[in-house]
Design a protein around this motif. Sequence first.
Motif, mmCIF file in Angstrom:
data_model
loop_
_atom_site.group_PDB
_atom_site.id
_atom_site.type_symbol
_atom_site.label_atom_id
_atom_site.label_comp_id
_atom_site.label_asym_id
_atom_site.label_seq_id
_atom_site.Cartn_x
_atom_site.Cartn_y
_atom_site.Cartn_z
ATOM 1 N N PRO A 126 62.839 15.826 55.523
ATOM 2 C CA PRO A 126 62.391 14.579 56.140
ATOM 3 C C PRO A 126 62.230 14.758 57.651
ATOM 4 O O PRO A 126 62.861 15.644 58.247
ATOM 5 N N THR A 127 61.405 13.920 58.246
ATOM 6 C CA THR A 127 61.258 13.918 59.702
ATOM 7 C C THR A 127 62.306 12.975 60.277
ATOM 8 O O THR A 127 62.458 11.846 59.810
ATOM 9 N N LEU A 128 63.033 13.451 61.281
ATOM 10 C CA LEU A 128 64.083 12.653 61.910
ATOM 11 C C LEU A 128 63.742 12.385 63.360
ATOM 12 O O LEU A 128 63.058 13.174 64.009
ATOM 13 N N GLY A 129 64.226 11.268 63.877
ATOM 14 C CA GLY A 129 64.016 10.912 65.272
ATOM 15 C C GLY A 129 65.297 11.072 66.064
ATOM 16 O O GLY A 129 66.395 11.015 65.507
ATOM 17 N N GLY A 130 65.150 11.272 67.344
ATOM 18 C CA GLY A 130 66.312 11.401 68.217
ATOM 19 C C GLY A 130 66.793 12.837 68.341
ATOM 20 O O GLY A 130 66.156 13.773 67.857
ATOM 21 N N THR A 131 67.919 12.986 68.992
ATOM 22 C CA THR A 131 68.526 14.298 69.205
ATOM 23 C C THR A 131 69.853 14.339 68.480
ATOM 24 O O THR A 131 70.678 13.447 68.649
ATOM 25 N N ASP A 132 70.035 15.399 67.683
ATOM 26 C CA ASP A 132 71.293 15.473 66.943
ATOM 27 C C ASP A 132 72.407 16.030 67.818
ATOM 28 O O ASP A 132 72.173 16.807 68.738
ATOM 29 N N VAL A 133 73.604 15.583 67.531
ATOM 30 C CA VAL A 133 74.797 16.156 68.138
ATOM 31 C C VAL A 133 75.271 17.210 67.154
ATOM 32 O O VAL A 133 75.715 16.892 66.049
ATOM 33 N N GLU A 134 75.117 18.471 67.533
ATOM 34 C CA GLU A 134 75.485 19.571 66.653
ATOM 35 C C GLU A 134 77.000 19.721 66.627
ATOM 36 O O GLU A 134 77.629 19.938 67.657
ATOM 37 N N LEU A 135 77.575 19.596 65.429
ATOM 38 C CA LEU A 135 79.023 19.717 65.269
ATOM 39 C C LEU A 135 79.439 21.104 64.822
ATOM 40 O O LEU A 135 80.574 21.532 65.074
ATOM 41 N N HIS A 136 78.542 21.788 64.129
ATOM 42 C CA HIS A 136 78.877 23.126 63.644
ATOM 43 C C HIS A 136 77.609 23.939 63.469
ATOM 44 O O HIS A 136 76.577 23.411 63.044
ATOM 45 N N ARG A 137 77.694 25.236 63.783
ATOM 46 C CA ARG A 137 76.583 26.164 63.581
ATOM 47 C C ARG A 137 77.120 27.364 62.806
ATOM 48 O O ARG A 137 78.183 27.884 63.113
ATOM 49 N N TYR A 138 76.342 27.786 61.795
ATOM 50 C CA TYR A 138 76.764 28.897 60.947
ATOM 51 C C TYR A 138 75.604 29.869 60.769
ATOM 52 O O TYR A 138 74.515 29.473 60.361
ATOM 53 N N TYR A 139 75.848 31.165 61.070
ATOM 54 C CA TYR A 139 74.847 32.211 60.912
ATOM 55 C C TYR A 139 75.072 32.918 59.572
ATOM 56 O O TYR A 139 76.110 33.560 59.382
ATOM 57 N N PRO A 140 74.125 32.809 58.613
ATOM 58 C CA PRO A 140 74.319 33.462 57.316
ATOM 59 C C PRO A 140 74.262 34.978 57.447
ATOM 60 O O PRO A 140 73.550 35.512 58.299
ATOM 61 N N LYS A 141 75.011 35.661 56.582
ATOM 62 C CA LYS A 141 75.069 37.126 56.623
ATOM 63 C C LYS A 141 73.945 37.771 55.830
ATOM 64 O O LYS A 141 73.380 38.766 56.240
ATOM 65 N N THR A 142 73.669 37.220 54.652
ATOM 66 C CA THR A 142 72.613 37.777 53.804
ATOM 67 C C THR A 142 71.887 36.658 53.077
ATOM 68 O O THR A 142 72.403 35.563 52.925
ATOM 69 N N ASP A 143 70.704 36.975 52.602
ATOM 70 C CA ASP A 143 69.921 36.031 51.813
ATOM 71 C C ASP A 143 70.477 35.974 50.398
ATOM 72 O O ASP A 143 70.926 36.972 49.852
ATOM 73 N N GLY A 144 70.465 34.795 49.806
ATOM 74 C CA GLY A 144 70.809 34.655 48.406
ATOM 75 C C GLY A 144 72.262 34.356 48.081
ATOM 76 O O GLY A 144 72.573 33.959 46.974
ATOM 77 N N GLU A 145 73.159 34.569 49.001
ATOM 78 C CA GLU A 145 74.569 34.284 48.728
ATOM 79 C C GLU A 145 74.925 32.882 49.204
ATOM 80 O O GLU A 145 74.473 32.450 50.248
ATOM 81 N N MET A 146 75.755 32.189 48.420
ATOM 82 C CA MET A 146 76.187 30.844 48.797
ATOM 83 C C MET A 146 77.414 30.954 49.708
ATOM 84 O O MET A 146 78.335 31.709 49.430
ATOM 85 N N TYR A 147 77.392 30.185 50.795
ATOM 86 C CA TYR A 147 78.482 30.203 51.762
ATOM 87 C C TYR A 147 78.999 28.795 51.987
ATOM 88 O O TYR A 147 78.217 27.859 52.117
#
Length: 188
Positions: A126-147
Motif C-alpha cells: 500500500p502507499t503510505l503518507g507521512g514519515t515513519d518512525v523506524e523502531l527496528h532495522r534488520y539486515y537479512p543474511k540470506t534469501d529464502g530463510e525465515m527470520y
Amino acid sequence: MKINGENSDLVITQHGQALVEGSIADEIAFNSLNNGESYGIQAESSIAAAKVVAIHIKNTSDTHDLIINNISVHTVAEAATTPAVGIFWTVGVDRTYASGGANATVKNTNSDSGKSAAVTAKTTSPTLGGTDVELHRYYPKTDGEMYPIPIAKGAIVVGPSGNAEVSYTSTGTAGRAAANLFFSMKKR
C-alpha cells in the motif's frame, strides 16, 4: 481432602496446604486463552528497488491498545545479493494509509474465540503518507530463510488511531517479501 468448586476443585494436601498447579504462557498465548484477543496476519509483496510495505496496520479501537508480540520475515527469489547495506527490513510507526494495497486477512489465533480485531490492515505494497518512525532495522543474511525480527515481546504498543508497518527495502527488482505479524488487543 478435596473441596468441589463450580469450575474446579481445591485439593488440600496431608500437610494442610493447598495444592496449586501452574503453567507459564507467553503474553500472546495468555491473552488468547483468557481474552480471545490475539491475532495474526500473513502478508506478501513484490520486491522493488525501493521500500515496499509488507504490512500496514491501524488500531481502530477507542478502548484497546494493539500490542505487537512477534514478527517474522523472509524473501523468496530476491534478485539482489544479501547481506548488503541497502537491503533491510524495518518496523516503524506513524505513517498513515493513503491508497492501494490489499485488505489483509486478520486471523484470531484462538479458533474458539469468535472475536475480531478492531483494526484495518493492508498488505501488497500500500502507499503510505507521512514519515515513519523506524523502531527496528534488520539486515537479512540470506534469501529464502525465515527470520524472527528480534523485538522484545510486547515492546511495540500502538494506541487508538495509531499505525504500524513492516517494510522491506531492497536494491533488487524481483522476488517476494513475506512477513508474519502477531499481535494482541488489550483493554486500556
